[in-house]
Design a protein around this motif. Structure first.
Motif, short mmCIF file in Angstrom:
data_model
loop_
_atom_site.label_atom_id
_atom_site.label_comp_id
_atom_site.label_asym_id
_atom_site.label_seq_id
_atom_site.Cartn_x
_atom_site.Cartn_y
_atom_site.Cartn_z
N ALA A 100 0.84 -1.19 0.00
CA ALA A 100 0.00 0.00 0.00
C ALA A 100 0.88 1.25 0.00
O ALA A 100 1.82 1.35 0.79
N ALA A 101 0.55 2.17 -0.87
CA ALA A 101 1.31 3.41 -0.98
C ALA A 101 0.50 4.57 -0.43
O ALA A 101 -0.71 4.63 -0.59
N SER A 102 1.21 5.49 0.20
CA SER A 102 0.57 6.71 0.69
C SER A 102 1.49 7.89 0.42
O SER A 102 2.69 7.71 0.20
N GLY A 103 0.91 9.07 0.39
CA GLY A 103 1.69 10.27 0.20
C GLY A 103 1.76 10.76 -1.23
O GLY A 103 1.98 11.93 -1.47
N ARG A 104 1.56 9.84 -2.16
CA ARG A 104 1.64 10.24 -3.57
C ARG A 104 0.98 9.14 -4.39
O ARG A 104 1.07 7.96 -4.06
N ALA A 105 0.37 9.50 -5.48
CA ALA A 105 -0.27 8.51 -6.36
C ALA A 105 0.78 7.68 -7.08
O ALA A 105 1.83 8.19 -7.47
N LEU A 106 0.49 6.42 -7.27
CA LEU A 106 1.42 5.52 -7.95
C LEU A 106 1.54 5.81 -9.43
O LEU A 106 2.39 5.23 -10.11
N SER A 107 0.72 6.70 -9.95
CA SER A 107 0.77 7.00 -11.37
C SER A 107 2.09 7.64 -11.78
O SER A 107 2.39 7.72 -12.96
N ASP A 108 2.89 8.08 -10.80
CA ASP A 108 4.18 8.68 -11.11
C ASP A 108 5.33 7.70 -11.00
O ASP A 108 6.50 8.08 -11.14
N TYR A 109 5.03 6.41 -10.74
CA TYR A 109 6.08 5.47 -10.41
C TYR A 109 5.99 4.18 -11.22
O TYR A 109 4.90 3.73 -11.58
N ALA A 110 7.15 3.57 -11.45
CA ALA A 110 7.21 2.15 -11.73
C ALA A 110 7.42 1.45 -10.38
O ALA A 110 8.08 1.99 -9.49
N MET A 111 6.83 0.27 -10.23
CA MET A 111 6.87 -0.43 -8.96
C MET A 111 7.53 -1.79 -9.11
O MET A 111 7.40 -2.44 -10.14
#
Length: 127
Positions: free
Chosen positions: A23-34
């Motif tokens: 789970a990610a918080s603080g920023r949307a995952l749309s800016d990242y590769a995971m």
């Protein structure tokens, strides 16, 4: 900066399944590769799977192909790793990681340059 937290680890018998969540918080995952990495005792941390934020691209290391599936739920800001047909050699601490504006092609090699890591979750597979 995104913060990550893994869950879903545990003890399972060989041949069993687990689903890990990140789970990610603080920023949307749309800016990242995971990516999902793992580290077994005495071994280097390795990337087992990676995914683009759109879910259109993915990567798997050879030893987990056909057994593990990485997928992303952008609405929940969560990345999952479905692990089937688990083997004792899959035993490790599993970490999720985020690469800001990264790509699936480069993330596996950027272990020392990724933007965020979760604390890890232990997966133990008994024989």
């Amino acid at each position: 900066q995104v913060q990550l937290g893994e869950s879903g680890g545990g003890l399972v018998q060989a041949g069993g399944s687990l689903r890990l969540s990140c789970a990610a918080s603080g920023r949307a995952l749309s800016d990242y590769a995971m990516g999902w990495f793992r580290q077994a005792p005495g071994k280097e941390r390795e990337c087992v799977a990676a995914i683009s934020w759109s879910g259109d691209e993915s990567y798997y290391t050879g030893s987990v192909k056909g057994r593990f599936t990485i997928y992303i739920d952008n609405a929940k800001n969560t990345v999952y790793l479905q692990m089937n047909s688990l083997k004792p050699e899959d035993t490790a601490v599993y970490y999720c990681a985020a690469d800001f504006y990264g790509s699936v092609a480069t993330l596996p090699a950027r272990r020392n340059a990724l933007d965020a890591w979760g604390p890890g979750t232990l997966v133990t597979v008994s024989s």
